[in-house]
Design an enzyme around this catalytic site. Structure first.
Site, PDB file in Angstrom:
ATOM      1  N   SER A 127       0.699  -1.090   0.077  1.00 34.47           N
ATOM      2  CA  SER A 127      -0.057   0.157   0.013  1.00 34.47           C
ATOM      3  C   SER A 127       0.957   1.247  -0.093  1.00 34.47           C
ATOM      4  O   SER A 127       0.293   2.394   0.089  1.00 34.47           O
ATOM      5  CB  SER A 127      -0.934   0.257   1.291  1.00 34.47           C
ATOM      6  OG  SER A 127      -0.316   0.026   2.536  1.00 34.47           O
ATOM      7  N   ASN A 137      -1.814  -2.873  13.039  1.00 31.51           N
ATOM      8  CA  ASN A 137      -3.316  -2.834  13.026  1.00 31.51           C
ATOM      9  C   ASN A 137      -3.780  -1.655  13.724  1.00 31.51           C
ATOM     10  O   ASN A 137      -4.391  -0.744  13.465  1.00 31.51           O
ATOM     11  CB  ASN A 137      -3.999  -3.958  13.572  1.00 31.51           C
ATOM     12  CG  ASN A 137      -3.607  -5.355  12.692  1.00 31.51           C
ATOM     13  OD1 ASN A 137      -3.065  -5.293  11.698  1.00 31.51           O
ATOM     14  ND2 ASN A 137      -3.831  -6.298  13.088  1.00 31.51           N
ATOM     15  N   THR A 157     -40.324  27.486  -7.663  1.00 28.06           N
ATOM     16  CA  THR A 157     -40.596  26.195  -7.130  1.00 28.06           C
ATOM     17  C   THR A 157     -40.753  25.517  -8.598  1.00 28.06           C
ATOM     18  O   THR A 157     -41.340  26.354  -9.483  1.00 28.06           O
ATOM     19  CB  THR A 157     -41.789  26.107  -6.465  1.00 28.06           C
ATOM     20  OG1 THR A 157     -42.840  26.875  -6.976  1.00 28.06           O
ATOM     21  CG2 THR A 157     -41.797  26.990  -5.120  1.00 28.06           C
ATOM     22  N   HIS A 158     -40.553  24.300  -8.602  1.00 28.96           N
ATOM     23  CA  HIS A 158     -40.351  23.715  -9.944  1.00 28.96           C
ATOM     24  C   HIS A 158     -39.722  24.380 -11.122  1.00 28.96           C
ATOM     25  O   HIS A 158     -39.821  24.232 -12.433  1.00 28.96           O
ATOM     26  CB  HIS A 158     -41.862  23.396 -10.503  1.00 28.96           C
ATOM     27  CG  HIS A 158     -42.864  22.708  -9.153  1.00 28.96           C
ATOM     28  ND1 HIS A 158     -42.819  21.492  -9.234  1.00 28.96           N
ATOM     29  CD2 HIS A 158     -43.479  23.524  -8.604  1.00 28.96           C
ATOM     30  CE1 HIS A 158     -43.616  21.336  -8.030  1.00 28.96           C
ATOM     31  NE2 HIS A 158     -43.969  22.559  -7.402  1.00 28.96           N
ATOM     32  N   SER A 204     -14.768  27.170 -25.884  1.00 27.85           N
ATOM     33  CA  SER A 204     -14.959  26.222 -26.901  1.00 27.85           C
ATOM     34  C   SER A 204     -13.950  26.115 -27.960  1.00 27.85           C
ATOM     35  O   SER A 204     -13.570  27.499 -28.589  1.00 27.85           O
ATOM     36  CB  SER A 204     -16.457  26.259 -27.222  1.00 27.85           C
ATOM     37  OG  SER A 204     -16.554  25.463 -28.498  1.00 27.85           O
ATOM     38  N   LYS A 221     -18.665  30.927 -26.948  1.00 24.02           N
ATOM     39  CA  LYS A 221     -18.746  30.094 -25.799  1.00 24.02           C
ATOM     40  C   LYS A 221     -17.900  30.651 -24.451  1.00 24.02           C
ATOM     41  O   LYS A 221     -16.561  30.887 -24.682  1.00 24.02           O
ATOM     42  CB  LYS A 221     -18.759  28.644 -25.763  1.00 24.02           C
ATOM     43  CG  LYS A 221     -19.508  28.116 -26.831  1.00 24.02           C
ATOM     44  CD  LYS A 221     -21.022  28.067 -26.137  1.00 24.02           C
ATOM     45  CE  LYS A 221     -21.173  27.210 -25.120  1.00 24.02           C
ATOM     46  NZ  LYS A 221     -21.098  25.620 -25.587  1.00 24.02           N
ATOM     47  N   ASN A 272     -17.726  28.651 -20.927  1.00 24.12           N
ATOM     48  CA  ASN A 272     -18.392  27.658 -20.137  1.00 24.12           C
ATOM     49  C   ASN A 272     -18.326  27.888 -18.638  1.00 24.12           C
ATOM     50  O   ASN A 272     -16.976  27.990 -18.304  1.00 24.12           O
ATOM     51  CB  ASN A 272     -18.094  26.453 -20.807  1.00 24.12           C
ATOM     52  CG  ASN A 272     -18.157  26.234 -22.212  1.00 24.12           C
ATOM     53  OD1 ASN A 272     -19.415  26.741 -22.694  1.00 24.12           O
ATOM     54  ND2 ASN A 272     -17.301  25.590 -22.807  1.00 24.12           N
ATOM     55  N   GLU A 280     -19.594  22.869 -13.325  1.00 23.32           N
ATOM     56  CA  GLU A 280     -20.124  21.638 -13.901  1.00 23.32           C
ATOM     57  C   GLU A 280     -19.194  20.637 -13.099  1.00 23.32           C
ATOM     58  O   GLU A 280     -19.568  19.641 -12.869  1.00 23.32           O
ATOM     59  CB  GLU A 280     -19.699  21.976 -15.387  1.00 23.32           C
ATOM     60  CG  GLU A 280     -21.003  22.644 -16.143  1.00 23.32           C
ATOM     61  CD  GLU A 280     -20.618  22.747 -17.417  1.00 23.32           C
ATOM     62  OE1 GLU A 280     -21.441  23.040 -18.320  1.00 23.32           O
ATOM     63  OE2 GLU A 280     -19.391  23.053 -17.761  1.00 23.32           O
ATOM     64  N   TYR A 305      -9.272  -7.062  12.553  1.00 24.96           N
ATOM     65  CA  TYR A 305      -8.619  -6.543  11.437  1.00 24.96           C
ATOM     66  C   TYR A 305      -8.576  -7.493  10.344  1.00 24.96           C
ATOM     67  O   TYR A 305      -8.266  -8.645  10.371  1.00 24.96           O
ATOM     68  CB  TYR A 305      -7.129  -5.946  11.631  1.00 24.96           C
ATOM     69  CG  TYR A 305      -6.347  -5.453  10.621  1.00 24.96           C
ATOM     70  CD1 TYR A 305      -6.695  -4.040  10.082  1.00 24.96           C
ATOM     71  CD2 TYR A 305      -5.761  -6.304   9.719  1.00 24.96           C
ATOM     72  CE1 TYR A 305      -5.957  -3.793   8.782  1.00 24.96           C
ATOM     73  CE2 TYR A 305      -5.023  -5.933   8.421  1.00 24.96           C
ATOM     74  CZ  TYR A 305      -5.381  -4.682   7.974  1.00 24.96           C
ATOM     75  OH  TYR A 305      -4.857  -3.962   7.009  1.00 24.96           O
ATOM     76  N   GLN A 353      -7.259  -2.245   4.005  1.00 24.83           N
ATOM     77  CA  GLN A 353      -6.064  -1.424   3.451  1.00 24.83           C
ATOM     78  C   GLN A 353      -6.799  -0.686   2.461  1.00 24.83           C
ATOM     79  O   GLN A 353      -6.268   0.411   2.047  1.00 24.83           O
ATOM     80  CB  GLN A 353      -5.072  -2.327   2.863  1.00 24.83           C
ATOM     81  CG  GLN A 353      -4.077  -1.677   2.312  1.00 24.83           C
ATOM     82  CD  GLN A 353      -2.712  -2.542   1.828  1.00 24.83           C
ATOM     83  OE1 GLN A 353      -1.968  -3.037   3.220  1.00 24.83           O
ATOM     84  NE2 GLN A 353      -2.340  -3.038   0.732  1.00 24.83           N
ATOM     85  N   LYS A 382      -8.224   3.505   2.440  1.00 24.25           N
ATOM     86  CA  LYS A 382      -7.347   4.650   2.114  1.00 24.25           C
ATOM     87  C   LYS A 382      -7.512   5.563   0.845  1.00 24.25           C
ATOM     88  O   LYS A 382      -8.067   6.740   0.949  1.00 24.25           O
ATOM     89  CB  LYS A 382      -5.762   4.666   2.245  1.00 24.25           C
ATOM     90  CG  LYS A 382      -5.524   4.259   3.826  1.00 24.25           C
ATOM     91  CD  LYS A 382      -4.199   3.759   3.822  1.00 24.25           C
ATOM     92  CE  LYS A 382      -4.116   2.886   4.993  1.00 24.25           C
ATOM     93  NZ  LYS A 382      -5.002   1.709   5.003  1.00 24.25           N
TER      94      LYS A 382
HETATM   95  N1  ARG Z   1      -1.179  -1.410   5.121  1.00 23.52           N
HETATM   96  C1  ARG Z   1      -2.100  -2.152   6.112  1.00 23.52           C
HETATM   97  C2  ARG Z   1      -3.378  -1.307   5.807  1.00 23.52           C
HETATM   98  O1  ARG Z   1      -3.471  -0.322   5.622  1.00 23.52           O
HETATM   99  C3  ARG Z   1      -1.583  -1.897   7.627  1.00 23.52           C
HETATM  100  C4  ARG Z   1      -1.905  -2.712   8.520  1.00 23.52           C
HETATM  101  C5  ARG Z   1      -1.562  -4.008   8.191  1.00 23.52           C
HETATM  102  N2  ARG Z   1      -1.662  -5.021   9.011  1.00 23.52           N
HETATM  103  C6  ARG Z   1      -1.547  -6.462   8.718  1.00 23.52           C
HETATM  104  N3  ARG Z   1      -1.706  -7.304   9.472  1.00 23.52           N
HETATM  105  N4  ARG Z   1      -1.197  -6.823   7.794  1.00 23.52           N
HETATM  106  O2  ARG Z   1      -4.341  -1.737   6.463  1.00 23.52           O
END
Ligand code: ARG
Length: 493
Positions: free
Chosen positions: A56, A143, A188-189, A310, A316, A318, A323, A350, A355, A358
């Site tokens: 990651s 974790n 309205t509408h 454009s 134009k 825009n 948007e 966990y 992972q 994120k």
């Molecule tokens: N990179 C992991 C995550 O984003 C960190 C935790 C990993 N823990 C594990 N037991 N493999 O969640």
């Protein structure tokens, strides 16, 4: 077998809408030679493809400052509780500061073999300071580390976003103050309904943002709980002082249950739902701006620097920002669904699934921040076309309700009044006029109760002034609304 599995993932990745496309072909059959911090029980090195697939670091490296901040607090707590010596603690803190600098200056060498931000930093610490570095991980796990990092990250982003909401609110407030008496049609509408003022309209958006800010502050309370010390899932046998670590990191308190703390991401989901609502508000607002900037409405003008042209149609200009913000609401909604779906099948505690929390979270934060910034800049530079708003309000019989209310004031039941006004509108349409332009005798044919004072309420200003109750559009009320809003923003004179 290994090859076909790799090929499968490669194809899936090339053709899936993932955030980052990694070139797995180049990694397929090369085995890693690097030792893993967890390599003790393994007999063969990790397959290079698996390494890349499970890593990651590409995206979680942006958590570096929070990872280091949490490690520093953890190290200080380990010293305070006598779990490690002061000397080791000092080495760790110094080493972490050097690493922080290396990362900030772009000198840090990220390694995919070291999987994630936690192991990259820890490995570098050990490389730099030796034995003492190996003690940092005492009484913690990745974790609880990752859950802590995300909470620190999100807490600080929430504070930033909150400030941004405040800035946009101040811009809207400024516009409302400036345009308190600017008459426009209320819809309205999307049909002309009743006259309102542009100030009133801006304050409607102010209120929506106010609730977005409240939701964000409320969400922050649940983000601001510290998982660190929960270790892998069950806590740890070391005599940690979690209250102390929490205090160092500015958390409200340590989490109550270690299983819950390492596994749930409800705080991130909650944030994404707050963000989705905020974006929904901006998206609705965008829809109005797109309409208002069109030649048909012409209520406002956006400065050239916020628009594009454009490549084929020279005339134009825009409204790209509204948007795009409207479009970006889709990805923020999508991120919320991603996280909800990510969570729904997970047993305690966990799981590696987490992972995947994120990228949707980061993307939501980035999108919301960019959208708020664009909006604040753009709204502080819009030009209001009072004339066009006024003339639109004079079309569409915006004071029809006022005429009905007038008749009620003369002792006619509202339903009968409604009928009479409907007829008056029909007469006006036939004559190609507005209600205020109908002769008194024409109006009196419909109801003898109508007197010459009717023209006061058929005029836009009279109509506006009559809506003089809390929350109403009368300029006097808008001034009160603004005064209350200033108080809430802490802008009291
Ligand atoms: N990179 C992991 C995550 O984003 C960190 C935790 C990993 N823990 C594990 N037991 N493999 O969640």
């Amino acid at each position: 077998m290994r090859l076909s599995l790799a090929a499968y993932f490669t194809l899936t990745y090339w053709f899936s809408p993932s955030y980052k496309i990694i070139d797995y072909f180049n990694l397929m059959s090369v085995d890693s030679h690097l030792d893993k911090p967890w390599g003790g029980r393994f007999e063969e090195p990790t397959d290079a493809f698996v390494e890349a697939f499970t890593a990651s670091i590409d995206f979680d490296k942006r958590l570096y400052r929070y990872d280091i901040e949490a490690s520093c607090a953890h190290a200080r707590m380990l010293v305070k509780t006598g779990i490690i010596t002061e000397k080791d603690g000092d080495h760790i803190l110094e080493g972490l500061q050097v690493i922080l600098q290396e990362i900030k200056e772009g000198r840090f060498k990220w390694s995919i073999q070291l999987e994630d931000i936690h192991m990259n930093i820890e490995a570098r610490l050990i490389e730099r300071i030796g034995e003492a570095g190996k003690k940092l991980h005492t009484g913690r796990s990745r974790n609880d580390q990752v859950a802590t990092d995300i909470r620190l990250y999100l807490r600080s982003e929430i504070d930033r976003i909150h400030l941004q909401i405040r800035s946009l609110q101040s811009v809207l407030l400024g516009l409302a103050e400036h345009e308190t008496n600017t008459i426009m049609p209320g819809f309205t509408h999307l049909q002309v309904a009743q006259p309102i003022t542009f100030g009133h309209h801006m304050m409607a958006w102010f209120e929506m943002l106010e609730r977005d800010g409240e939701r964000l502050r409320d969400c922050r309370r649940r983000v601001n709980i510290m998982p660190l010390g929960s270790a892998a899932l069950a806590g740890t046998s070391y005599p940690l002082d979690r209250e102390y670590t929490a205090k160092l990191l500015g958390f409200q308190c340590p989490s109550n249950n270690s299983l819950d703390a390492v596994s749930d991401r409800d705080f991130a989901i909650e944030f994404c739902s707050v963000a989705a609502l905020l974006m929904t508000h901006l998206s609705r607002f965008s829809e109005e701006l797109v309409l208002w900037t069109s030649a048909q409405f012409d209520f406002i003008e956006l400065p050239d620097r916020f628009c594009t042209g454009s490549s084929i149609m020279p005339q134009k200009k825009n409204p790209d920002i509204p948007e795009l913000v409207r479009g970006k609401t889709g990805r923020v909604n999508g991120n919320l669904i991603s996280l909800l779906t990510l969570m729904k099948g997970q047993v305690l505690a966990y799981n590696k699934d987490n992972q995947e929390d994120k990228e949707p979270l980061f993307d939501t934060v980035d999108t919301v921040k960019a959208s708020l910034r664009a909006y604040t800049d753009m709204m502080s530079a819009i030009r209001v076309n009072r004339k066009a708003m006024y003339s639109a309000a004079t079309q569409g019989f915006a004071t029809a309700t006022d005429l009905a209310d007038y008749l009620v004031g003369k002792g006619i039941a509202f339903r009968d009044a409604h009928e009479i006004v409907g007829k008056a509108v029909k007469r006006a349409i036939d004559a190609g006029k507005d209600l205020a332009d109908l002769d008194l005798n024409v109006l009196q044919q419909l109801s003898p109760a109508i007197q010459s004072d009717v023209y006061e309420i058929l005029g836009l200003a009279g109509s506006l002034a009559s809506r003089d109750m809390t929350g109403g559009t009368a300029p006097r009320q808008i001034k009160l609304q603004i005064a209350r809003a200033r108080k809430r923003l802490g802008l009291e004179d």
